[in-house]
Design an enzyme around this catalytic site. Structure first.
Site, PDB file in Angstrom:
ATOM      1  N   GLU A   1      -0.614  -2.107   5.391  1.00 16.27           N
ATOM      2  CA  GLU A   1       0.350  -1.924   6.480  1.00 16.27           C
ATOM      3  C   GLU A   1       0.207  -0.541   7.095  1.00 16.27           C
ATOM      4  OE1 GLU A   1       3.675  -0.402   8.561  1.00 16.27           O
ATOM      5  OE2 GLU A   1       3.199   0.259   6.533  1.00 16.27           O
ATOM      6  N   GLU A   2      -0.069   0.452   6.270  1.00 12.80           N
ATOM      7  CA  GLU A   2      -0.135   1.828   6.766  1.00 12.80           C
ATOM      8  C   GLU A   2      -1.258   2.027   7.776  1.00 12.80           C
ATOM      9  OE1 GLU A   2       2.056   3.940   6.430  1.00 12.80           O
ATOM     10  OE2 GLU A   2       3.186   3.439   4.623  1.00 12.80           O
TER      11      GLU A   2
ATOM     12  N   ASP B   1       0.797  -1.232   0.000  1.00 16.14           N
ATOM     13  CA  ASP B   1       0.000   0.000   0.000  1.00 16.14           C
ATOM     14  C   ASP B   1       0.828   1.279   0.000  1.00 16.14           C
ATOM     15  OD1 ASP B   1       0.825  -0.719   2.578  1.00 16.14           O
ATOM     16  OD2 ASP B   1      -0.896   0.221   3.548  1.00 16.14           O
TER      17      ASP B   1
END
Length: 417
Positions: free
Chosen positions: A148-149, A81
């Protein structure tokens, strides 16, 4: 030649294509939970190299498994991402992408954290390893994680039956671009990246006319007092020498200057390295908010909502020592150690779910001359870093270093001895 040298001998032939792939990923970023095209592209590359590929794990997650005889199983992970930022690098391949986010707002999208480079390194490592199976034994797993963010992707992959779809590894490895000179690699045994908690707090007042504050309870003043008092959490609640951070990054209240609103919303972020410190901080935040509401005569109890949470990234000492030894042998003076970082990651949820050790290391991303000049001038803090709209690492030696580090890390287990 060593196994790593034999495998990396093919890198120069792949380098132009790797750089093109990176530039294309950078120009076409996708937000968390929206990484559909990115996932398809990495999956296609893995299939082309003979990996057994599974897609759609935890949303858009991708895994590739390459079995090569008996031996250990090593999992290597990277992210898919990008971030909701407007890129300002001016690069010819800069992102101009805009999309609607999860809230329906139109936002720009930018790979301002390095995940595009991570993917370019991982796919090239996979190609190199697949081409020289005579130089290693065991099973190689590449894992491309979504979201992940937002701190959700790792757990979503686990919850979607990750370890019923792929073999349970003996060790899990990951890397990330972090501040430092491009071409360098660094490890940190033990707690490396902090736990992170983001909390939305709503406090209530009683609305009224700005000219008659005596008839109202002003949540703006209440919120301001909370912000000030929260500054004492680190200085007076956390033990000296124990690293911690509390930041109020957002405060919203009201619509006009002459209207006292009915509520205010604060969003804060806290970082810690131990469960004890984290709980002390959370207790202090709740205590301060409730006390300030009481002091202001708030007509309603405050509300607390956890936006996201990241665990501590706590590197296994033995696994990290093994990686560090491999790095020292391959990179020489370009390999070293890195202190604890206050950034956060959800990677550890994957190896923790499998009850296996892990090592997460750092790759430098700043041009050497620019870094040394800033260091001499005392302006290192002015250099663009992760999540900056000006973030743009030099293609080389960054891509090569990241690729070599993945090969060296994997071979610390997979090379025949």
């Amino acid at each position: 030649m060593s196994a790593i040298d034999e495998i990396l001998a093919g890198y120069e032939n792949l380098r132009p294509g790797q750089e093109d792939f990176y530039r294309d990923l950078h120009q076409h970023p996708e937000l968390s939970h929206q990484e559909h095209q990115t996932a398809r592209r990495v999956a296609g590359r893995l299939r082309g190299d003979g990996f057994t590929v599974q897609e759609g794990i935890g949303g858009t997650g991708v895994t590739g498994v390459l079995a090569n005889g008996s031996g250990p199983t090593v999992l290597l992970r990277c992210e898919l991402d990008a971030l909701p930022l407007r890129e300002t690098t001016g690069a010819p391949f800069a992102s101009t992408v805009t999309v609607k986010d999860a809230q329906g707002q139109e936002v720009s999208v930018d790979h301002a954290c390095g995940h595009d480079m991570h993917m370019a390194c991982m796919t090239t490592m996979a190609t190199l390893m697949a081409a020289r199976r005579d130089q290693w034994n065991g099973t190689l797993i590449t894992l491309f994680q979504p979201a992940e963010e937002t701190g959700e992707g790792a757990q979503e992959m686990v919850d979607d039956g990750l370890f019923t779809r792929i073999p349970v590894p003996d060790v899990a490895l990951a890397q990330h671009l972090l501040p430092g000179i491009a071409g360098t690699v660094a490890t940190c045994p033990g707690p490396f990246m902090s736990a992170a908690d983001s909390i939305r707090i709503t406090v209530y007042g009683r609305g009224g006319h700005g000219s008659m504050p005596q008839h109202a309870v002003d949540p703006v003043v209440l919120a301001a007092m909370i912000v000030v008092r929260l500054q004492t959490v680190v200085s007076r609640v956390v033990a000296p020498g124990d690293t911690a951070v509390v930041t109020v990054g957002s405060l919203h209240a009201g619509t006009r200057s002459n209207v006292i609103p009915g509520h205010a919303v604060l969003e804060l972020n806290m970082r810690s390295y131990s469960a004890v410190t984290r709980q002390r901080m959370l207790d202090a935040i709740h205590r301060i908010v409730r006390a300030e509401c009481e002091a202001s005569g708030s007509p309603k109890d405050p509300e607390f909502e956890t936006i996201f949470t990241f665990p501590v990234t706590d590197n296994d000492a033995a696994a990290t020592g093994r990686v560090a030894k491999a790095f020292a042998a391959h990179f020489g003076d370009l390999a070293g150690e890195i202190p604890r970082q206050t950034v956060s990651e959800d990677f550890s949820k994957i190896p923790d779910a499998a009850h296996v050790p892990y090592c997460y290391w750092a790759i430098g991303f700043t041009d050497k001359q620019a870094y040394l000049a800033a260091e001499k001038a005392g302006t290192l803090d002015d250099l663009p870093t992760n999540h900056s709209p000006a973030f743009l690492p030099p293609l080389q030696p960054t891509l090569r270093t990241g690729t070599e580090a993945l090969v060296a890390g994997a071979l610390a287990w997979l090379a025949p001895h």
